[in-house]
Design an enzyme around this catalytic site. Sequence first.
Site, PDB file in Angstrom:
ATOM      1  N   HIS A  59       1.119  -1.058   0.089  1.00  0.00           N
ATOM      2  CA  HIS A  59       0.354  -0.094  -0.004  1.00  0.00           C
ATOM      3  C   HIS A  59       0.750   1.320   0.016  1.00  0.00           C
ATOM      4  CE1 HIS A  59      -3.908  -1.826   0.348  1.00  0.00           C
ATOM      5  NE2 HIS A  59      -3.332  -2.622   1.028  1.00  0.00           N
ATOM      6  N   ARG A 154     -13.018   1.718  -5.162  1.00  0.00           N
ATOM      7  CA  ARG A 154     -12.599   1.087  -3.943  1.00  0.00           C
ATOM      8  C   ARG A 154     -13.957   1.616  -2.427  1.00  0.00           C
ATOM      9  NH1 ARG A 154      -7.820   2.489  -4.827  1.00  0.00           N
ATOM     10  NH2 ARG A 154      -6.335   0.850  -6.279  1.00  0.00           N
ATOM     11  N   ARG A 190     -16.689  -1.692  -6.940  1.00  0.00           N
ATOM     12  CA  ARG A 190     -15.979  -3.088  -6.496  1.00  0.00           C
ATOM     13  C   ARG A 190     -16.672  -2.982  -4.620  1.00  0.00           C
ATOM     14  NH1 ARG A 190     -10.261  -3.992  -4.954  1.00  0.00           N
ATOM     15  NH2 ARG A 190     -10.405  -2.706  -3.503  1.00  0.00           N
ATOM     16  N   GLU A 279      -9.466 -12.302  -8.754  1.00  0.00           N
ATOM     17  CA  GLU A 279      -7.553 -12.228  -8.138  1.00  0.00           C
ATOM     18  C   GLU A 279      -6.744 -13.765  -7.584  1.00  0.00           C
ATOM     19  OE1 GLU A 279      -8.267  -8.542  -5.390  1.00  0.00           O
ATOM     20  OE2 GLU A 279     -10.302  -9.870  -5.219  1.00  0.00           O
ATOM     21  N   ASN A 302      -2.713  -7.333  -8.127  1.00  0.00           N
ATOM     22  CA  ASN A 302      -1.763  -7.380  -7.285  1.00  0.00           C
ATOM     23  C   ASN A 302      -2.221  -8.954  -6.381  1.00  0.00           C
ATOM     24  OD1 ASN A 302      -1.211  -4.895  -8.102  1.00  0.00           O
ATOM     25  ND2 ASN A 302      -2.548  -3.844  -6.070  1.00  0.00           N
ATOM     26  N   ASP A 303      -3.317  -9.156  -5.717  1.00  0.00           N
ATOM     27  CA  ASP A 303      -3.511 -10.170  -5.301  1.00  0.00           C
ATOM     28  C   ASP A 303      -3.659 -11.662  -5.893  1.00  0.00           C
ATOM     29  OD1 ASP A 303      -3.908  -9.197  -2.694  1.00  0.00           O
ATOM     30  OD2 ASP A 303      -5.779  -8.978  -3.378  1.00  0.00           O
ATOM     31  N   ARG A 313       2.380  -8.966  -0.272  1.00  0.00           N
ATOM     32  CA  ARG A 313       3.099  -8.689  -1.276  1.00  0.00           C
ATOM     33  C   ARG A 313       2.913  -7.403  -0.466  1.00  0.00           C
ATOM     34  NH1 ARG A 313      -3.181  -6.484  -2.383  1.00  0.00           N
ATOM     35  NH2 ARG A 313      -2.085  -4.182  -2.636  1.00  0.00           N
ATOM     36  N   CYS A 350      -7.310  -3.610 -13.367  1.00  0.00           N
ATOM     37  CA  CYS A 350      -7.298  -2.810 -12.149  1.00  0.00           C
ATOM     38  C   CYS A 350      -6.411  -2.952 -11.678  1.00  0.00           C
ATOM     39  CB  CYS A 350      -8.569  -2.786 -12.188  1.00  0.00           C
ATOM     40  SG  CYS A 350      -8.928  -4.649 -10.598  1.00  0.00           S
TER      41      CYS A 350
END
Length: 415
Positions: A59, A154, A190, A279, A302-303, A313, A350
């Site tokens: 993050h 988000r 989402r 993901e 990312n996931d 991560r 995304c």
Amino acid sequence: RDVRDRLVAELLGIAPPGVPELASPSVLVARDLAPADTAGLDPAKVLALVTEEGGPTSHTAILARALGIPAVVAVRGLLSWDAQALAVDGDAGTVEIADPSAPVVTATKAQLADWNGTGATSDGHRVKVYGNVGSPADAQAAADAGAEGVGLFRTEFCYLDASDEPSVAEQRAAYTAVLSPFRGKPVIVRTLDAGADKPLAFLSPEAEPNPALGVRGLRVAFDRPEVLDRQLEAIAGAAEDSGAEVSVMAPMVATVEEAAWFAERVRAAGIARAGVMIEIPAAALSAREILEAVDFVSVGTNDLAQYTFAADRQLGAVAKLNDPWQPGLLRLLKLIGDAAKATGKPAGVCGEAAADPRLALVLTGLGLTSLSMNAPAIRTVGASLATATLAECEALAEAASATSDPAAARAAARP
């Protein structure tokens, strides 16, 4: 830990931890930064950020990108360097000791990019360029940068400071404020991605030995479907209030059965388009069947990388495994692109991979149909897409996927 240290400093009457006041524009070097520290950085003072720990999809790194600050993370041994100045290339991920007497030079690709505002390859193949947003300010920044819509809203950012579940009316107003800059344009919302690194007090989650593999994302809704239904009601109302063309997608979907369950609830709420995020590797392997149950999919790289390589991560020690250029990840993405072609339905990206202008060409060649990213990368990616034909993108994708490591994949995709 960051909150703990701030509380202790307050009780002791000493200066709180964090970034010291910078007297002049500088490269900021740290072992790691708390997300709160990163969010408060002044891009006019922080020319670049380099950390010894952390990962490229942590993050802290994502916030740095959102601020438009070049960042290189997981530089092992960084704090032992004897340097008065550094040269940082956030795109290439390189950090070098520089001559402190040399003039300060800064440039971002966003400043250099020339883009006409329509996401497409040079031969006219459309690849929509969207923004990732989590607040009204994010949405306005994405609109100002020329985003063709929103590929990821988000919604959990509307919940994070809530001790009780916000009412439908409160949610509706919060969502409307984010959707309003995109009247008449597509926005993918989402649903609540709670759990793991985003716990919410009002859901009273039980302690889990491994939260990243526990009850998070859509899995929360299986136990508390009324929370999802209230959120869908608020989203439908916000779509009406804002005039945006709203679609809804669910995070952390693993199976076709879960995708179909979610799509049924979305349509029952009066929202026409339902999709899911991919993901989890199992979802990538079942992408064709999932696309038969929903209207679109969007890849959270990312996931997907974290779960594919079993690499946290947030952890610098395994950051190389979370490199979006990993050939194994690219091959999974091709399965999703092939499924999109076979079903005639959209498959976007995304995750942070979409913000890499060179990787954007590879993703296009793999069959992905839209790319969504933080505002500072929008013009750069749009301009990059216009430099190559679809056939050239497909050749780059094939070459990068055929390699055995990320460095070779990057080399194979160079012009």
